[in-house]
Each structure stands twice: as C-alpha cells, then as structure tokens.
Design a protein around this motif. Structure first.
Motif, PDB file in Angstrom:
ATOM      1  N   PRO A  33     -13.842   7.109   8.049  1.00  0.00           N
ATOM      2  CA  PRO A  33     -12.949   7.685   7.031  1.00  0.00           C
ATOM      3  C   PRO A  33     -13.327   7.201   5.634  1.00  0.00           C
ATOM      4  O   PRO A  33     -13.510   6.008   5.421  1.00  0.00           O
ATOM      5  CB  PRO A  33     -11.567   7.158   7.432  1.00  0.00           C
ATOM      6  CG  PRO A  33     -11.682   6.827   8.867  1.00  0.00           C
ATOM      7  CD  PRO A  33     -13.096   6.392   9.087  1.00  0.00           C
ATOM      8  N   THR A  34     -13.455   8.138   4.729  1.00  0.00           N
ATOM      9  CA  THR A  34     -13.962   7.827   3.391  1.00  0.00           C
ATOM     10  C   THR A  34     -13.129   8.572   2.355  1.00  0.00           C
ATOM     11  O   THR A  34     -12.844   9.759   2.515  1.00  0.00           O
ATOM     12  CB  THR A  34     -15.439   8.285   3.272  1.00  0.00           C
ATOM     13  OG1 THR A  34     -16.187   7.665   4.314  1.00  0.00           O
ATOM     14  CG2 THR A  34     -16.033   7.935   1.935  1.00  0.00           C
ATOM     15  N   ALA A  60       0.819  -1.211   0.000  1.00  0.00           N
ATOM     16  CA  ALA A  60       0.000   0.000   0.000  1.00  0.00           C
ATOM     17  C   ALA A  60       0.854   1.262   0.000  1.00  0.00           C
ATOM     18  O   ALA A  60       0.605   2.200  -0.776  1.00  0.00           O
ATOM     19  CB  ALA A  60      -0.931  -0.012   1.214  1.00  0.00           C
ATOM     20  N   GLN A  61       1.855   1.305   0.848  1.00  0.00           N
ATOM     21  CA  GLN A  61       2.636   2.519   0.995  1.00  0.00           C
ATOM     22  C   GLN A  61       3.322   2.913  -0.317  1.00  0.00           C
ATOM     23  O   GLN A  61       3.284   4.060  -0.746  1.00  0.00           O
ATOM     24  CB  GLN A  61       3.666   2.333   2.127  1.00  0.00           C
ATOM     25  CG  GLN A  61       4.070   3.604   2.819  1.00  0.00           C
ATOM     26  CD  GLN A  61       2.889   4.526   3.112  1.00  0.00           C
ATOM     27  OE1 GLN A  61       1.876   4.091   3.676  1.00  0.00           O
ATOM     28  NE2 GLN A  61       2.977   5.780   2.688  1.00  0.00           N
ATOM     29  N   ILE A  93      -5.835   2.330   1.289  1.00  0.00           N
ATOM     30  CA  ILE A  93      -6.250   3.056   2.493  1.00  0.00           C
ATOM     31  C   ILE A  93      -6.797   2.120   3.562  1.00  0.00           C
ATOM     32  O   ILE A  93      -7.141   2.550   4.655  1.00  0.00           O
ATOM     33  CB  ILE A  93      -7.281   4.178   2.185  1.00  0.00           C
ATOM     34  CG1 ILE A  93      -8.621   3.589   1.721  1.00  0.00           C
ATOM     35  CG2 ILE A  93      -6.740   5.154   1.147  1.00  0.00           C
ATOM     36  CD1 ILE A  93      -9.754   4.613   1.725  1.00  0.00           C
ATOM     37  N   GLY A  94      -6.923   0.844   3.244  1.00  0.00           N
ATOM     38  CA  GLY A  94      -7.425  -0.106   4.228  1.00  0.00           C
ATOM     39  C   GLY A  94      -8.934  -0.133   4.312  1.00  0.00           C
ATOM     40  O   GLY A  94      -9.502  -0.283   5.394  1.00  0.00           O
ATOM     41  N   ALA A  95      -9.615   0.040   3.171  1.00  0.00           N
ATOM     42  CA  ALA A  95     -11.078  -0.030   3.144  1.00  0.00           C
ATOM     43  C   ALA A  95     -11.494  -1.334   2.490  1.00  0.00           C
ATOM     44  O   ALA A  95     -10.874  -1.767   1.520  1.00  0.00           O
ATOM     45  CB  ALA A  95     -11.649   1.150   2.356  1.00  0.00           C
ATOM     46  N   THR A  96     -12.550  -1.948   2.999  1.00  0.00           N
ATOM     47  CA  THR A  96     -13.005  -3.201   2.398  1.00  0.00           C
ATOM     48  C   THR A  96     -14.331  -3.022   1.674  1.00  0.00           C
ATOM     49  O   THR A  96     -14.870  -3.956   1.127  1.00  0.00           O
ATOM     50  CB  THR A  96     -13.212  -4.280   3.478  1.00  0.00           C
ATOM     51  OG1 THR A  96     -14.101  -3.760   4.467  1.00  0.00           O
ATOM     52  CG2 THR A  96     -11.894  -4.666   4.106  1.00  0.00           C
ATOM     53  N   SER A 118      -5.452   7.029   4.428  1.00  0.00           N
ATOM     54  CA  SER A 118      -4.781   5.815   4.912  1.00  0.00           C
ATOM     55  C   SER A 118      -4.286   5.986   6.340  1.00  0.00           C
ATOM     56  O   SER A 118      -4.141   5.021   7.078  1.00  0.00           O
ATOM     57  CB  SER A 118      -3.615   5.437   3.993  1.00  0.00           C
ATOM     58  OG  SER A 118      -2.534   6.323   4.205  1.00  0.00           O
ATOM     59  N   LYS A 119      -4.018   7.222   6.736  1.00  0.00           N
ATOM     60  CA  LYS A 119      -3.453   7.449   8.071  1.00  0.00           C
ATOM     61  C   LYS A 119      -4.499   7.514   9.182  1.00  0.00           C
ATOM     62  O   LYS A 119      -4.160   7.449  10.354  1.00  0.00           O
ATOM     63  CB  LYS A 119      -2.619   8.730   8.065  1.00  0.00           C
ATOM     64  CG  LYS A 119      -1.287   8.494   7.367  1.00  0.00           C
ATOM     65  CD  LYS A 119      -0.371   9.675   7.467  1.00  0.00           C
ATOM     66  CE  LYS A 119       0.961   9.353   6.812  1.00  0.00           C
ATOM     67  NZ  LYS A 119       1.624  10.560   6.335  1.00  0.00           N
ATOM     68  N   ASN A 120      -5.774   7.716   8.768  1.00  0.00           N
ATOM     69  CA  ASN A 120      -6.825   7.737   9.788  1.00  0.00           C
ATOM     70  C   ASN A 120      -7.234   6.312  10.123  1.00  0.00           C
ATOM     71  O   ASN A 120      -7.554   5.531   9.232  1.00  0.00           O
ATOM     72  CB  ASN A 120      -8.035   8.527   9.291  1.00  0.00           C
ATOM     73  CG  ASN A 120      -7.749  10.011   9.264  1.00  0.00           C
ATOM     74  OD1 ASN A 120      -7.162  10.555  10.199  1.00  0.00           O
ATOM     75  ND2 ASN A 120      -8.111  10.675   8.176  1.00  0.00           N
TER      76      ASN A 120
END
Lengths: 160, 591
Positions: free
Chosen positions: B311-312, B146-147, B221-224, B176-178
């Motif tokens: 977070p969106t 991701a990074q 960003i870590g969203a599924t 991504s940081k939230n």
C-alpha cells in the motif's frame, strides 16, 4: 539509433561493476545504476548496458528498454559543449523555434547530432524552469536567458 | 539586518551567486560583516524582475540587481540608510517607485500558503524553518493521533495539487485502512509539464515543509518509509532536499523514534529520467522499481497495491507543502479560503507573453482576469490578449470570454481545460492557435509511452492532421476528423496522458474555429506564424535600396543594386524574418 562501437578498458569494466555493487546489484535500482554510469561515461553505449545486465542478473533487452524509454539517457556521446534549447511552452511562445533554427543553421547539424569536430552537440529540453528568462539556452551547465536569433553567434563565440 | 538574495534557478542563471559574493566582500570592506547577514533564499516569485535582493527589516525590494550594483547598495542603503531608487520597482501606471513588495500589483492579490517560506528563509538551514513554526505540526499530530489527523485533512477540503484534484484526506484514509507489513509514502516531484516550476521552487525554497508533511502522512497511514521521486533535471532541488534530509536526521526529526513518539520514519530519493508519463502514479511507481515508466490499469489503486506491491500513498509536492499549515491553523481556517468545492490556494507558473512572469499563489476562485491583468500586469508590449493555456499539455486554451471564470478544479473542467499542475501560459495576437495545438501534440507524441494504441497511434495521427493544416494542405473534412479522433483518444486511452492529450486540439477547435478554417480554405495563417503559408515580399515603392536586408539575409536570397529596389527569391528564402527586423523603411511584409 546509430551504434557506436566502443572497446571498454579493464578499469571501465571494473568501474561499472563497482557502481552496480554500491546498489547491491539490485535490479530495482537499475535507473539509479544507469544515472551513475552515464555521469561517469557521459553516455550509455551497448557495451556498458551489457555489463550492467550481467551484474544485475537481468536480460540486456530490459536494460536497453529502460535506456531508450527515458529521454535523460543517451546512447550517443555528446559534444564537448552540449547545447540545449528549452522548448517548453513559455520559451516556445517567446520564439525558441527561431533560436533553434539559427543554431541548426550556424552549426549545420540537426537536433540530436554532434558537430564533426566533436565540439558542440545540439539538443532540446523541456523547461529548465527559468521561464522569466524565456527563451532559454543551456550550454553545459551555463544558462543563457532572453536569447534572440541574433545573439546565437555571440554565445558560440564564447566557446571558440 | 538581513539581505535576502533570491537563489531560485532563474535568478541563479542571472548571477545571483555572484551578487551574494560581492555583497559579502563589500560588507567586509566596510567592516559590517557581523552586523548584516547575507542569506540566499528560495524563489521570491517575481522572476520577470530577477535577480531580487530584499533588505530586512525595512522590506526594501530591489529588482534586476547585478553584481556591479552591490557596492552601491551597501554604500547607500546599508551605510547611509538611503534607498537606491534606480533599483526599486517602478509602478507601470503612475511611474512611482515602490520599495515594499506588499504594495506591488504583483503581490497584492496573492496569498502565500504553500510558498509561505519561499524567499523568506535559508532553505539550507533547518533552524530557520523551525523558527517559522517548522516541525510543530508533526508534534501536534503525535498528540492528536492518526485518526483525528485524517479527519482534519478530510475536513480541510484539500485536493491533490498535481492535477487530478482527488481529496487528500480520503486518499490517506483509504491507504490507512489497508493492512500490510510495510507501507510507503511517495512524494511526486516529477514535474513534467513544460512551463510549470512550482514544485521545484518549493523544494528549492522550503524543502523541510515537504519532509515534515511526508512524516505526518507516514504516521497517519502507518508507513515508515518515504520516497521522493524527483526529476534528475533539477540538480539544485535535489541538492537542497538532500541537505534538508540530512539535517532532519541530525535533529532527530527523521529516523528512529521521532521526537520521542516511538514512530520511525525515513526518506530516500529516487531519480526520474525524463518521462512525462511518470507523473501518472502507477507509471511513477514502476519507474521507482527500475522499470519502464508505463502505467497500469486502476484498480488496484496504489493505496492497495503500489510500490513493490505494498500500500502506497502518492501526493504531489505542492499538496504536501500545504499540510503542516493546515495542521497548525486548523481545517476550518483552510476551508474558509477558496471556492465552494476547491479549498485553499493554488500556485501558478505565469509565463508567456505577459509583463510579470513569475510564480504566484492565489486563493481558489480568483478570476483569470485578476491573474493576468492585476498580478501579471497585462500583455507584453501592449499587444492584444488572445488566449491563456492552463493545465499544460493536458489542458486547453481559454479566451477573452472565459476571463471572468473563477479558477477552480470544476470550473476549468467545465470550460474544456483543467487545473493540471498549474502552468499558465499567456498568448497574444501573434500566436497561431493551430500551431500551438500542434506544438502540444508534438510533445504528447514524444512522451506517449506507447503501451495503449489510442494514445500511441491516435496522437500521431492528430499531429499529422495538424501538420497538414499548418502547411496549407488541410481540408474541411480534416477538421471533422480531428474532432472525432480526439474524442476516441479521450474515451479509450489507458491513463491520464491519453485521456487528456487531445484537450489542446478540442479547445482550440471550439474557441478558434475560424482560424482553422482560414488555414484550410484561404490557405492563410491569420497570425502570420505558419511558415509554409507565408511569403516575404519587398514593396518596390517603399524600398530605397539601402542593402541592409541583403547584407543580413543568412541565405543570400535578396538581390538588388544599391539605391534600387530589392527582390526576394522566394525559392531560397527560409522565412527567418531577419530582413524585416533590419528594414528601417517598413518595405518588407509577410503575405
């Protein structure tokens, strides 16, 4: 907004309840519920909104607020052949206003109204995205392109 | 052999469905249905000349095809190998037929990145997307992590294509940081700018590129969960997107453990219901939650607290369509295209009084002149160019002196317009700029959500002032009022809608001040558009009394005996112009 008093049949009430249920009676799905209800009834009279409010456990005022906020939702029944004139910018600069005037003149109704016989309703919409065909008129699902004021009669003739 | 038929909304309105049908039956009649495949693709872009049929591998580009032409195309081109000349594009300058679209003025200067698959693949078949390197980018992202992907996005210089122009990589990094138990990726497909149809064309022509990019975004960003907020007025785009989502699930490209990476992601659709303000991201999020689509003050930004308070990350369709290519070809490749601060390409919907109406994609930094004259083929009917309106209801009208401005986010802002979502409407000498400003204000007044007073009340007052001027009741003080009020609305409105809505007024005041003055002091509309300021008059010398005008007048305002000059009763006349069109002796004029 003029009010149409309708009496809902038992099966209509059941249908609305069923629609709400498919969205788990979740108030967050209000817009989806209204889309489904409108595609079933053709419009969203106050009586339908009341049932939706009860089913989703929210105030009727909130349902009414959403219905009147979005231009896609209507509280008035449309004609048998709803006519929409595109008044997006591309159609506007290519003469959509004159075409609209001609429809108003021939049908003798204003925008948002339905002819007394219930056959045609007149409306405007913002851009169908067929700008190459501007000015564009839609009757039901059918798209007419490069419409001139002279061509209006011919379009209406198709639906006589 | 393949026959590609355009299946965009424009061409379908001109019976491209029926063309596919007749081509298939003609092929079957010749027993060639197994050798030649007829495919319905997304938009080719050249809407002016639609419906379009392209034949591969020889790249023959047939224009304005009707179902009745199918038999000839099959009999001549497919069976005998002879091109049907009458259906080829004719070069407007040397009148020669051009069969390969590469050599047409309309396509020569274009560079198609976001539209790379539109008009090339069958959007309803995932394998065709895969064959064009589809879903390879997501594999690469899983390897890179991701990074590193966010770094690539930042380096590419990609900025939001919905109008704001915010750097996409930076937006992703913030989201991504939230930290939260659930995050969301939202695709903004609420294309509300009347006259812009690029997002719809991408969704209709290449839906998988958006699905792939949203998945990449989710992983970074870590969203599924992904949501597409799409206009209910786009039935075809909704249908194709739904087919694409179903196919992606079937192929394991959406759902649990995508490509064995352990990453889960799925996409749902949410329908808009016709509200321009919902293009603003906070309004859009409220609408997805089932509320009225009213914006809220930022901060908090959606990256912190968005859909359901989580977070969106919200990006627009065209932005997403660029992403898989950037990942595959690299940030350096992308940032080499375009201008210093605006990288890559931009899609524009070119419409209005121009010869080649259509959807185009050009590198940032291309000038307006190149777009209008080389790609657009100049002004319709040999008229004189007057203005080009960019950025839709939030943009401004630019004139002759701006034609050599290289198009990018910052240049357009500097000359008083904006990029917006990419609508580009060309106007000629017959367009009244005061009426155009009034037209846009009418739109804004209708679409203002009503939450903040500068936008709700201010725009209404602007519209009333313009209405007065077009009726010949304006004063010179009104022109100053227009300008002052415009600045107040811009400075004090809550969201992007009100902050930009006076742009059409300010830019026309700046560039066409004389026209405003003519309406006010001389009570005249130089372009002859403002009905209240004109009168139809029959020249008594030139009129021969043919009665054509009187017979065609819809309100019987014209009287006169046969072979005697006619007269118009101006109190009945509705100024529809029917008489001028019918008069063969040029005896009727507007004064």
């Amino acid at each position: 907004m003029s009010h149409v008093k309708v009496e809902l049949k038992k099966e209509d009430v059941a249908k609305i309840k069923e629609i709400c249920k498919t969205f788990h009676n979740n108030p967050g799905e209000l817009i989806n519920v209204l889309h489904k209800a409108q595609s079933f009834f053709g419009y969203l009279p106050a009586e339908v909104q009341e049932i939706v409010a009860v089913e989703l456990n929210i105030p009727v005022a909130k349902v009414y607020g959403v219905v009147t906020f979005y231009s896609f939702f209507t509280m008035l029944p449309k004609g048998q052949h709803p006519i929409s004139i595109c008044t997006g910018t591309a159609c506007y600069v290519r003469g959509a206003e004159k075409v609209l005037d001609e429809f108003k003149r021939i049908l003798n109704v204003s925008v948002g109204e339905t002819t007394p016989d219930g056959k045609f309703s007149l409306g405007c919409l913002r851009c169908v995205g067929a700008c190459g065909l501007a000015p564009v008129v839609m009757v039901g699902e059918k798209v007419y392109g490069r419409v001139s004021p002279d061509g209006v009669k011919d379009i209406l003739k198709e639906y006589e | 052999m393949h026959m590609l038929v355009c299946g965009g909304t424009g061409c379908r309105a001109s019976a491209s469905d029926a063309i596919v049908e007749t081509l298939n039956s003609e092929l079957a009649a010749k027993g060639m249905e197994n050798e030649v495949q007829v495919i319905m693709t997304g938009c080719f872009g050249f809407c002016e000349k639609g419906p379009i049929v392209k034949i591969l591998p020889d790249n023959t580009f047939y224009t304005q095809v009707t179902p009745a032409d199918s038999a000839e195309i099959v009999a001549e081109h497919i069976v005998k190998g002879r091109k049907v000349n009458r259906l080829l594009y004719t070069d407007p300058e040397n009148k020669e037929h051009i069969s390969d679209s590469k050599h047409m003025g309309f396509y020569k200067k274009q560079l198609r990145i976001a539209l790379r698959n539109c008009g090339v693949i069958n959007p309803e078949n995932v394998e065709e997307y895969i064959a064009r390197d589809g879903y390879q980018a997501i594999g690469k992202v899983f390897e890179m992590g991701a990074q590193a992907t966010i770094e690539q996005m930042k380096k590419s210089g990609l900025r939001g294509r919905g109008g704001g122009g915010f750097p996409t990589g930076l937006k992703w990094e913030i989201a991504s940081k939230n930290h939260a138990d659930q995050k969301y990726v939202v695709c903004n497909a609420d294309e509300g700018d009347p006259g812009a149809f690029m997002d719809r064309s991408i969704l209709e022509g290449d839906p998988h590129s958006v699905i792939e990019a949203m998945t990449i975004n989710g992983f970074c960003i870590g969203a599924t969960k992904g949501l597409v907020y799409i206009r209910a007025e786009y039935p075809l785009a909704i249908k194709r997107l739904q087919i694409a989502i179903d196919q992606a699930r079937e192929y394991g490209l959406l759902g649990k453990d995508i490509l064995g990476s352990g990453f889960d992601f799925d996409i749902e659709l949410r329908y808009g219901a016709g509200a321009f303000v919902c293009g603003e991201e906070t309004a859009l999020i409220h609408s997805m939650e089932g509320e009225r689509g009213e914006p809220t003050v930022k901060p908090p930004f959606p990256a912190e607290s968005g859909y359901l308070g989580k977070p969106t990350n919200v990006n627009n369709v065209e932005t997403f369509a660029n992403i898989p290519v950037i990942i595959l070809k690299g940030a350096e490749w992308f940032s080499a295209i375009g201008s210093e601060k605006s990288k890559g390409t931009k899609v524009f919907a070119l419409a209005g009084k121009i010869n080649n109406v259509g959807l185009i994609e050009v590198p940032m930094g291309t000038t307006l002149r190149e777009v209008i004259y080389e790609i657009g083929g100049g002004i319709k009917n040999g008229k004189k160019f007057k203005a080009v309106q960019t950025g839709g209801p939030s943009g401004g009208c630019l004139t002759e002196k701006h034609l050599d401005t290289p198009i990018d986010y910052d240049n357009l802002l500097a000359v008083g317009s904006m990029m917006g979502s990419g609508g580009m409407i060309v106007m000629d000498e017959d367009d009244c700029m005061v009426s155009v400003a009034k037209f846009y204000l009418e739109f804004t007044v209708e679409e203002s959500c009503g939450k903040c007073s500068p936008c709700r009340i201010g725009n209404k007052r602007l519209h009333e002032l313009l209405e007065r001027i077009t009726k010949g009741e304006g004063t010179m003080e009104d022109l100053d009022r227009l300008r002052n009020l415009s600045h107040v609305i811009k400075d004090s409105s809550l969201c992007g809608l009100g902050q930009t809505s006076p742009n059409p007024v300010l830019s026309t005041l700046d560039n066409f001040y004389d026209e405003y003055v003519a309406h006010v002091t001389e009570r005249k509309c130089p372009a002859g558009q403002c009905k209240s300021l004109m009168q139809y008059v029959i020249d008594q010398e030139a009129c021969v009394g043919c009665t054509a005008c009187a017979r065609n007048c819809p309100v019987n305002a014209i009287a006169g005996d046969r072979k005697k000059p006619h007269v118009i009763d101006t109190s009945i006349c509705i100024k529809c112009g029917a008489c001028i069109e019918k008069c063969k002796f040029n005896a009727i004029s507007i004064q």
